[in-house]
Each structure stands twice: as C-alpha cells, then as structure tokens.
Design a protein around this motif. Structure first.
Motif: not given
Length: 84
Positions: A34-38, A40-47, A63-69
C-alpha cells in the motif's frame, strides 16, 4: 492459506489442487502493499514458489484504484501483467 483452502473446498475444486495448496502452506507468504496503510487501496496476495502472484479485487472500483500500484509492483518484480 487456510482461507484459500476453505474456499477451494466450497467451490468443489479438484482434490489435487486442494492438496497442492495444503502442501505449499509452509512455503507461502502473504504480501500486502500500500502507499497509505490508512487507505482501502492496497494489494493483498499470496506468493508461492514457482507461482506468480494472483491478485484478487473486491470490486471494479478497487481494481481501478490500485492499478497504478499493480503496475509499479509488476515493474519492480519484472513481472508481466495478465488480466484474467
């Protein structure tokens, strides 16, 4: 990983896929970016070894909000993005 296994069972996934998820449990890592932990625009996944990350979205807006991330992450890790 436990949530993933439960979901696979609910979806009646083939047993071999469920077994693979259970076997790889000790070598799996949850990643949150996330760019900002506060926000809701974050990525979460399993590696997992020998697997690319599979990113799920809560909505089209998410999806649109986190696309740049996603794009920055893919560039940093030298991954190609494939929409499915």
């Amino acid at each position: 990983m436990g949530d993933i296994v439960v979901k696979l069972i609910e979806l009646k996934a083939p047993q071999i896929i469920i077994d693979q998820q259970i076997a790889s449990r000790e070598r799996s890592y949850r990643v949150v970016l996330a760019d900002d932990m506060a926000s809701d625009d974050y990525l979460s996944f399993i590696l997992q070894p020998d697997e690319g990350p599979l990113i799920g979205y809560s909505s089209g807006q998410h999806e649109d909000a986190v696309r740049p991330l996603v794009e920055r992450c893919a560039k940093a890790l030298n991954y190609r993005i494939k929409l499915v």
